[in-house]
Design an enzyme around this catalytic site. Structure first.
Site, PDB file in Angstrom:
ATOM      1  N   ASP A   1      53.566  41.340  68.627  1.00  0.00           N
ATOM      2  CA  ASP A   1      53.135  41.395  67.037  1.00  0.00           C
ATOM      3  C   ASP A   1      51.668  41.438  67.175  1.00  0.00           C
ATOM      4  O   ASP A   1      51.084  40.420  66.507  1.00  0.00           O
ATOM      5  CB  ASP A   1      53.876  40.285  66.217  1.00  0.00           C
TER       6      ASP A   1
ATOM      7  N   ASP B   1      50.112  33.583  69.374  1.00  0.00           N
ATOM      8  CA  ASP B   1      51.158  33.541  69.134  1.00  0.00           C
ATOM      9  C   ASP B   1      52.279  34.841  69.405  1.00  0.00           C
ATOM     10  O   ASP B   1      52.330  35.873  69.196  1.00  0.00           O
ATOM     11  CB  ASP B   1      51.153  34.118  67.300  1.00  0.00           C
TER      12      ASP B   1
END
Length: 333
Positions: free
Chosen positions: A202, A220
């Site tokens: 992502d 993340d």
């Protein structure tokens, strides 16, 4: 044993503080909620003056083995001197549990948003992605989900159909064009076969921080998957075709200082964009019972949103029917 029936609203400030203190860290400040919807993430300063981010994972999304594999991957990348947020190790553990909630602690990382139109920053990021992929290609994920048209496309499409969330007056038009987009994207995907590697998964600009002294830093890994390398590149492309080609040229040139890149993978960019569009709508539909979602995405239930999405998917269908981006034609030009 992780609780099966719960909602995030049960995650009260007192419970969060008790969870943090259960691992021997004692907050000195209040909890600052950070911009996260899938999980619950808070920043605080402890009594030792250190700033931390605590992340409570959405239960039943990932298994313990999948989360641990994410943590181990981050720690391994950091050991290669790659600037990435890593979980804090306490008593040889990075993943903790408190009253049915899994959580992890991370050092708070400063920095401003990465600027995709800053070519110097883009070159630096391309170099680090090359280093990440150089290491990532050494072995595959065992537990993390792969990036496939079935998971991101077919499953998401079926969920949207069954959810009843699409405004009644737009169902026919919306699902007609989405089915066409999905069919075309899968057709292109099936025409190609590439090696897969461990991905960030992502890697949009919001997951890259920039500091003048240290350069880029990555955060993340929650969506880390096994897939084609281009997945960690295409979300940084913005603007018209000429701008995207310039960005790609800089990214790939820097990337290849450390890792080879098969430019035929560029044919997967528009299919990947299509799958992400479908998956995003299904994600919102799946999370609609979480009070945070109607509060932060109120337009999702409005017929105007589905009108806009129908138009966006028509534009994506046109993009899928265009020739893919090619660095060969760019460099010749």
């Amino acid at each position: 044993m992780i609780a099966q029936n719960f909602i995030f609203s049960a995650l009260t400030p007192d419970l969060i503080l008790d969870a943090i203190e259960s691992i021997g860290v004692f907050p000195e400040t209040g909890l600052l909620a950070l911009n996260s919807y899938e999980n619950r993430v808070y920043q605080f300063r402890c009594d030792q003056g250190l700033r931390y981010v605590v992340k409570f994972y959405r239960p039943q999304r990932w298994s313990e083995a999948q989360i641990q594999e994410e943590h181990d991957y981050a720690l391994a990348l950091a050991a290669e001197d790659i600037p990435i947020a890593v979980p804090v190790i306490i008593d040889n553990k990075t993943l903790f549990e408190f009253k049915g909630y899994r959580f992890a602690l991370f050092p708070s990382i400063g920095g401003r948003a990465f600027e995709v139109d800053n070519l110097e920053q883009l070159e630096s990021v391309g170099r680090f992605i090359g280093r990440i992929h150089q290491y990532a290609s050494k072995q595959p994920f065992v537990y993390r989900e792969p990036l496939t048209p079935e998971i991101l496309g077919d499953d998401a499409y079926r969920y949207l159909q069954d959810s009843g969330i699409v405004a009644e007056g737009m169902r026919s038009a919306f699902f007609t064009v989405v089915e066409q987009v999905l069919t075309k994207a899968k057709q292109i995907w099936q025409q190609h076969s590439f090696d897969t590697i461990r991905l960030h998964g992502d890697l949009h600009p919001g997951n890259i921080l920039w500091t003048p002294d240290d350069g880029s830093g990555f955060v993340d890994l929650d969506d880390a998957r096994q897939g084609s390398a281009v997945q960690d590149i295409w979300m940084m492309l913005t603007g018209d075709r000429a701008q995207q080609l310039l960005q790609l040229d800089i990214l790939i040139d820097a990337y290849q200082e450390f890792c080879d890149f098969d430019t035929k993978q560029l044919a997967l960019i528009e299919p990947l964009r299509a799958f992400r569009m479908i998956h995003y709508n299904a994600w919102l539909a799946k999370r609609w019972q979480d009070p945070a979602f109607p509060m932060n995405f109120p337009w999702f239930a409005d017929i105007k949103y589905w009108e806009q999405q129908t138009l966006a998917f028509k534009e994506q269908l046109a993009a899928l029917n265009e020739a893919p981006l090619s660095l060969t034609s760019f460099n010749q030009g």
